[in-house]
Design a protein around this motif. Structure first.
Motif, PDB file in Angstrom:
ATOM      1  N   GLY A 156       0.797  -1.217   0.000  1.00  0.00           N
ATOM      2  CA  GLY A 156       0.000   0.000   0.000  1.00  0.00           C
ATOM      3  C   GLY A 156       0.830   1.268   0.000  1.00  0.00           C
ATOM      4  N   GLY A 157       1.988   1.229   0.676  1.00  0.00           N
ATOM      5  CA  GLY A 157       2.784   2.441   0.825  1.00  0.00           C
ATOM      6  C   GLY A 157       3.705   2.734  -0.329  1.00  0.00           C
ATOM      7  N   LEU A 158       4.079   1.690  -1.092  1.00  0.00           N
ATOM      8  CA  LEU A 158       5.030   1.927  -2.182  1.00  0.00           C
ATOM      9  C   LEU A 158       4.651   1.207  -3.476  1.00  0.00           C
ATOM     10  CD1 LEU A 158       7.626   3.320  -3.024  1.00  0.00           C
ATOM     11  CD2 LEU A 158       8.904   1.335  -2.195  1.00  0.00           C
ATOM     12  N   SER A 159       4.318  -0.084  -3.402  1.00  0.00           N
ATOM     13  CA  SER A 159       4.050  -0.835  -4.631  1.00  0.00           C
ATOM     14  C   SER A 159       2.916  -0.220  -5.439  1.00  0.00           C
ATOM     15  CB  SER A 159       3.711  -2.295  -4.305  1.00  0.00           C
ATOM     16  OG  SER A 159       4.794  -2.966  -3.714  1.00  0.00           O
ATOM     17  N   MET A 160       1.831   0.206  -4.773  1.00  0.00           N
ATOM     18  CA  MET A 160       0.710   0.791  -5.496  1.00  0.00           C
ATOM     19  C   MET A 160       1.103   2.105  -6.166  1.00  0.00           C
ATOM     20  SD  MET A 160      -2.381  -0.111  -2.819  1.00  0.00           S
ATOM     21  CE  MET A 160      -3.720   0.551  -3.812  1.00  0.00           C
ATOM     22  N   LEU A 161       1.967   2.886  -5.514  1.00  0.00           N
ATOM     23  CA  LEU A 161       2.418   4.136  -6.114  1.00  0.00           C
ATOM     24  C   LEU A 161       3.295   3.871  -7.337  1.00  0.00           C
ATOM     25  CD1 LEU A 161       3.340   6.227  -2.925  1.00  0.00           C
ATOM     26  CD2 LEU A 161       1.141   6.040  -4.112  1.00  0.00           C
ATOM     27  N   VAL A 162       4.178   2.877  -7.224  1.00  0.00           N
ATOM     28  CA  VAL A 162       5.032   2.527  -8.358  1.00  0.00           C
ATOM     29  C   VAL A 162       4.200   1.948  -9.497  1.00  0.00           C
ATOM     30  CG1 VAL A 162       6.951   1.070  -9.114  1.00  0.00           C
ATOM     31  CG2 VAL A 162       7.038   2.182  -6.875  1.00  0.00           C
ATOM     32  N   GLU A 163       3.172   1.167  -9.160  1.00  0.00           N
ATOM     33  CA  GLU A 163       2.291   0.616 -10.199  1.00  0.00           C
ATOM     34  C   GLU A 163       1.625   1.729 -10.994  1.00  0.00           C
ATOM     35  OE1 GLU A 163      -1.926  -1.822 -10.628  1.00  0.00           O
ATOM     36  OE2 GLU A 163      -0.754  -2.069  -8.792  1.00  0.00           O
ATOM     37  N   THR A 164       1.080   2.718 -10.304  1.00  0.00           N
ATOM     38  CA  THR A 164       0.425   3.831 -10.987  1.00  0.00           C
ATOM     39  C   THR A 164       1.417   4.608 -11.839  1.00  0.00           C
ATOM     40  OG1 THR A 164      -1.250   4.034  -9.250  1.00  0.00           O
ATOM     41  CG2 THR A 164      -0.886   5.957 -10.643  1.00  0.00           C
ATOM     42  N   THR A 165       2.601   4.875 -11.285  1.00  0.00           N
ATOM     43  CA  THR A 165       3.623   5.599 -12.034  1.00  0.00           C
ATOM     44  C   THR A 165       4.044   4.831 -13.269  1.00  0.00           C
ATOM     45  OG1 THR A 165       4.431   6.470  -9.919  1.00  0.00           O
ATOM     46  CG2 THR A 165       5.845   6.783 -11.829  1.00  0.00           C
ATOM     47  N   THR A 166       4.185   3.524 -13.136  1.00  0.00           N
ATOM     48  CA  THR A 166       4.534   2.682 -14.280  1.00  0.00           C
ATOM     49  C   THR A 166       3.450   2.735 -15.343  1.00  0.00           C
ATOM     50  OG1 THR A 166       5.799   1.190 -12.839  1.00  0.00           O
ATOM     51  CG2 THR A 166       5.122   0.328 -14.989  1.00  0.00           C
ATOM     52  N   CYS A 167       2.200   2.679 -14.915  1.00  0.00           N
ATOM     53  CA  CYS A 167       1.084   2.746 -15.860  1.00  0.00           C
ATOM     54  C   CYS A 167       1.122   4.038 -16.668  1.00  0.00           C
ATOM     55  CB  CYS A 167      -0.236   2.617 -15.099  1.00  0.00           C
ATOM     56  SG  CYS A 167      -1.702   2.781 -16.144  1.00  0.00           S
ATOM     57  N   ILE A 168       1.257   5.171 -15.979  1.00  0.00           N
ATOM     58  CA  ILE A 168       1.270   6.459 -16.671  1.00  0.00           C
ATOM     59  C   ILE A 168       2.475   6.562 -17.601  1.00  0.00           C
ATOM     60  CG2 ILE A 168       1.338   8.964 -16.390  1.00  0.00           C
ATOM     61  CD1 ILE A 168       0.095   8.553 -13.599  1.00  0.00           C
ATOM     62  N   SER A 169       3.636   6.180 -17.099  1.00  0.00           N
ATOM     63  CA  SER A 169       4.854   6.274 -17.903  1.00  0.00           C
ATOM     64  C   SER A 169       4.764   5.420 -19.157  1.00  0.00           C
ATOM     65  CB  SER A 169       6.069   5.857 -17.065  1.00  0.00           C
ATOM     66  OG  SER A 169       6.217   6.682 -15.928  1.00  0.00           O
ATOM     67  N   ARG A 170       4.212   4.222 -19.032  1.00  0.00           N
ATOM     68  CA  ARG A 170       4.051   3.359 -20.201  1.00  0.00           C
ATOM     69  C   ARG A 170       3.055   3.946 -21.197  1.00  0.00           C
ATOM     70  NH1 ARG A 170       5.907  -2.112 -19.842  1.00  0.00           N
ATOM     71  NH2 ARG A 170       4.384  -2.538 -21.489  1.00  0.00           N
ATOM     72  N   LEU A 171       1.972   4.547 -20.708  1.00  0.00           N
ATOM     73  CA  LEU A 171       1.013   5.185 -21.610  1.00  0.00           C
ATOM     74  C   LEU A 171       1.685   6.290 -22.421  1.00  0.00           C
ATOM     75  CD1 LEU A 171      -2.066   5.435 -19.211  1.00  0.00           C
ATOM     76  CD2 LEU A 171      -1.970   4.085 -21.315  1.00  0.00           C
ATOM     77  N   ILE A 172       2.576   7.045 -21.780  1.00  0.00           N
ATOM     78  CA  ILE A 172       3.279   8.124 -22.468  1.00  0.00           C
ATOM     79  C   ILE A 172       4.316   7.568 -23.434  1.00  0.00           C
ATOM     80  CG2 ILE A 172       4.858  10.076 -22.154  1.00  0.00           C
ATOM     81  CD1 ILE A 172       3.459  10.586 -19.449  1.00  0.00           C
ATOM     82  N   LEU A 173       5.196   6.710 -22.929  1.00  0.00           N
ATOM     83  CA  LEU A 173       6.330   6.248 -23.721  1.00  0.00           C
ATOM     84  C   LEU A 173       5.919   5.342 -24.871  1.00  0.00           C
ATOM     85  CD1 LEU A 173       8.808   5.565 -20.790  1.00  0.00           C
ATOM     86  CD2 LEU A 173       8.878   7.483 -22.406  1.00  0.00           C
ATOM     87  N   SER A 174       4.778   4.667 -24.746  1.00  0.00           N
ATOM     88  CA  SER A 174       4.301   3.800 -25.822  1.00  0.00           C
ATOM     89  C   SER A 174       3.477   4.551 -26.854  1.00  0.00           C
ATOM     90  CB  SER A 174       3.457   2.658 -25.246  1.00  0.00           C
ATOM     91  OG  SER A 174       2.272   3.155 -24.651  1.00  0.00           O
ATOM     92  N   GLY A 175       3.216   5.840 -26.617  1.00  0.00           N
ATOM     93  CA  GLY A 175       2.505   6.651 -27.589  1.00  0.00           C
ATOM     94  C   GLY A 175       0.997   6.622 -27.491  1.00  0.00           C
ATOM     95  N   VAL A 176       0.439   6.076 -26.396  1.00  0.00           N
ATOM     96  CA  VAL A 176      -1.018   5.993 -26.284  1.00  0.00           C
ATOM     97  C   VAL A 176      -1.655   7.378 -26.273  1.00  0.00           C
ATOM     98  CG1 VAL A 176      -2.925   5.335 -24.752  1.00  0.00           C
ATOM     99  CG2 VAL A 176      -1.048   3.735 -25.178  1.00  0.00           C
ATOM    100  N   PHE A 177      -1.077   8.320 -25.545  1.00  0.00           N
ATOM    101  CA  PHE A 177      -1.659   9.664 -25.507  1.00  0.00           C
ATOM    102  C   PHE A 177      -1.512  10.365 -26.856  1.00  0.00           C
ATOM    103  CE2 PHE A 177      -0.938   9.541 -20.730  1.00  0.00           C
ATOM    104  CZ  PHE A 177      -2.285   9.395 -20.447  1.00  0.00           C
TER     105      PHE A 177
END
Length: 365
Positions: A208-229
């Protein structure tokens, strides 16, 4: 004191991160936790509040904290909860049927509360036909035009599939086409794989304190870097918990782009084709749940106060923490009155198309 409206006590906050499930689904889930002893969804006590499935308790708590509108979202336990409910039936309903029925049942809360409680519709992109159907209904059924998703979904063969997965493309394209807001909550199934593994409470705190934050950050970063936006430039997404550690990652990513670009000519060309994370801040809205003043200051500087919306996580997070204490934290931010009102309510009203409050707003002394 926070923003108030002159006269009698009025509702002045829009809570964009609260959870609920229909009684049949919530009861099945809680019973499954008790009988199975499962801890995969976190400490079982997180899910024990009767407010999860009680519209009147939800509304009463909102009244106590000057919350005029609550956007009800689905959380990390949604897949497990629907599965538990489906297991009680014979024959077992298909996942698509379970999703539609659950959404319809929860969506009825809006009419019961004169739109004070506004449930989103749950979407699972692993079932693309169901996902597109639920998005179309979210856009046209008279409720809030928003859906709930997790940032990643389990797959027996490949593990977690984040939202940039090509198979999820039809879902995101449908949301963009329908002008439906996508609210993203971490699945809590992302592991940091630290060894040796922690157990019990220590493991729950790490998740709850770290893994969930890293998961969200990974999701956003992948959306950006993969060109989804880039492919979906009108897509509007809200991420829980300040978007994870994303506000602190902008500078780090820019530094690494510069660092890698000096390595050799091939690397320079490759890096020049990759976007800077901060260039995509306008695509990202984030809720304030669980963040202290220091983190919120970082979020404001990185994303702008016009991209933050209040979220409490009620009733997973008890209201004295997620609402009372969190609103006091907002009071402590160096925001002017207009910015305070924006984070508390007006950003959300604009994003979700909610009716505005009366214009007589001012900060109390």
């Amino acid at each position: 004191m926070g923003p108030r409206i002159d006269g009698d006590r009025k509702m002045t906050v829009v809570d964009c991160h609260a959870h609920a499930l229909p009684p049949s689904v919530q009861n099945a889930f809680v019973d499954w936790l008790k009988t199975s002893g499962a801890t995969s969804e976190g400490p079982p006590g997180l899910w024990s509040s009767p407010a999860f499935s009680d519209v009147d308790l939800h509304l009463a708590d909102a009244d106590r904290h000057d919350i005029e509108t609550t956007i009800l979202t689905y959380g990390s336990n949604t897949v497990a909860a629907m599965h538990a409910a489906a297991q009680r039936e014979s024959p077992k309903p298909a996942a698509e049927t379970m999703i539609a029925r659950t959404n319809d049942a929860l969506r009825s809360w809006a009419a019961h509360t004169s739109n004070r409680l506004m449930p989103t519709r749950w979407v699972d992109p692993r079932f693309p036909d169901s996902a597109v159907s639920e998005i179309e209904r979210a856009a046209t059924d008279g409720g809030v035009a928003a859906i709930s998703m997790n940032s990643a979904y389990g797959d027996p063969a490949s593990g977690l599939r984040f939202l940039d997965d090509p198979g999820f493309g039809p879902t995101l394209r449908a949301a963009e086409a329908a002008d439906v807001v996508v609210i993203v909550h971490p699945s809590a199934k992302f592991s940091l794989n630290s060894q040796p593994p922690l157990t019990g409470t220590a493991n729950h705190l790490l998740t709850g304190g770290l893994s969930m934050l890293v998961e969200t950050t990974t999701c956003i970063s992948r959306l950006i870097l993969s060109g989804v936006f880039d492919k979906n430039p009108k897509l509007r997404m809200v991420f829980s918990q300040l978007g994870g550690v994303l506000p602190m990652a902008f500078g780090r990513f820019d530094m690494l782009r510069d660092l890698v670009s000096v390595a050799d000519e091939t690397a320079t060309k490759a890096v020049s084709a990759l976007p800077s994370l901060r260039d995509y801040a306008d695509f990202i809205f984030a809720d304030t749940h669980s963040m202290d003043v220091a983190a919120l200051k970082c979020g404001i500087e990185a994303l702008g106060s016009n991209h933050l919306i209040f979220g409490s996580d009620f009733p997973v997070t008890p209201s004295h923490i997620g609402r009372e204490q969190a609103l006091k934290t907002l009071d402590a931010l160096p925001l002017d009155p207009v910015e305070q009102i924006a984070v508390r309510s007006s950003n959300a009203r604009k994003l979700f198309g909610l009716n505005p409050t009366p214009p007589r707003q001012e900060m109390a002394s």
